[in-house]
Design an enzyme around this catalytic site. Structure first.
Site, PDB file in Angstrom:
ATOM      1  N   HIS A  97       0.819  -1.213   0.000  1.00 34.98           N
ATOM      2  CA  HIS A  97       0.000   0.000   0.000  1.00 34.98           C
ATOM      3  C   HIS A  97       0.851   1.260   0.000  1.00 34.98           C
ATOM      4  CE1 HIS A  97       0.940   0.929   4.200  1.00 34.98           C
ATOM      5  NE2 HIS A  97       0.784  -0.360   4.467  1.00 34.98           N
TER       6      HIS A  97
ATOM      7  N   GLU B 255      -2.362  -6.955   7.255  1.00 35.90           N
ATOM      8  CA  GLU B 255      -1.057  -6.953   7.918  1.00 35.90           C
ATOM      9  C   GLU B 255      -1.096  -7.909   9.109  1.00 35.90           C
ATOM     10  OE1 GLU B 255       2.050  -7.011   8.130  1.00 35.90           O
ATOM     11  OE2 GLU B 255       2.481  -4.897   7.676  1.00 35.90           O
TER      12      GLU B 255
END
Length: 221
Positions: free
Chosen positions: A15, A88
């Site tokens: 990201h 994550e």
């Protein structure tokens, strides 16, 4: 991953920048948005990849990853499909804290983690084995749907590294030796002889610009 058809290409993408990246603050499952520069990084990535087919796009459901995926394909109309297994890693009691705050509050756990992040995870956090299990399960489900096509997987630093390790059949000890910058692209191409690494941590789209990356992973700080 022998069930993946030759000619299939996977683009593993981290990201864009967040404020917590800049603050050196551990994000984990906290849902932190992109900064304006993070959005610009994602747009530059989309322009850079414009000439390449993106037959499918999968992303973590967290905002920083999902928004990166949206901006990546905003001129294509490609569907963005979310999968929480691509989030994550969970960092337990470390989440939301800066490096200095972690070191002050949990000095022993912090030292062990920084010394050997493979075997010593944050208290209440997720093991790398667990992270690998869920990320690789997502790939095993999604990739066979796209034989011979190019699939983008937009996720986070930890998942990108663990998926590279898993796809290439590397030992877990390689995990901390992989660099993954914001909106970087790592490519794995499936051939008749199995998967090969075709590129890693490529941020060519950000070079010589005000959007050049400055964050490669919390563990490097």
């Amino acid at each position: 991953m022998n069930e993946i058809a030759p000619g299939t290409q996977v683009l593993l993408i981290r990201h864009g920048e967040t404020q917590w990246n800049l603050d050196n603050r551990i994000q984990g499952h906290h849902d932190v948005p992109l900064t304006p520069r993070g959005e610009e990084q994602a747009r530059r990535l989309g322009s850079w990849l414009h000439s390449e087919p993106l037959d499918a796009v999968y992303t973590s459901d967290l905002k920083r990853s999902h928004r990166t995926a949206e901006l990546l394909v905003e001129d294509r109309g490609t569907e963005v499909r979310s999968d929480p297994r691509l989030r994550e890693a969970r960092f337990g009691v470390f989440e939301g804290l800066t490096a200095a705050e972690v070191a002050a509050a949990y000095p022993e756990a912090y030292h062990l983690w920084r010394t050997d992040a493979i075997r010593h995870r944050p208290p209440g956090g997720e093991t790398l084995e667990d992270l690998s299990e869920r990320c690789m399960a997502a790939l095993r489900e999604h990739l066979p749907r796209h034989p011979g096509q190019t699939v983008a997987v937009v996720a986070h630093g930890g998942p990108v590294r663990i998926m590279l390790v898993g796809l290439l059949g590397l030992p877990l000890e390689v995990y901390p030796k992989i660099r993954v910058e914001n909106t970087s692209v790592s490519r794995v191409l499936f051939t008749s002889r199995g998967p090969i690494l075709a590129g890693a941590n490529d941020v060519s789209h950000l070079r010589a610009s005000s959007s050049a990356p400055s964050h490669s992973g919390w563990e490097e700080k």
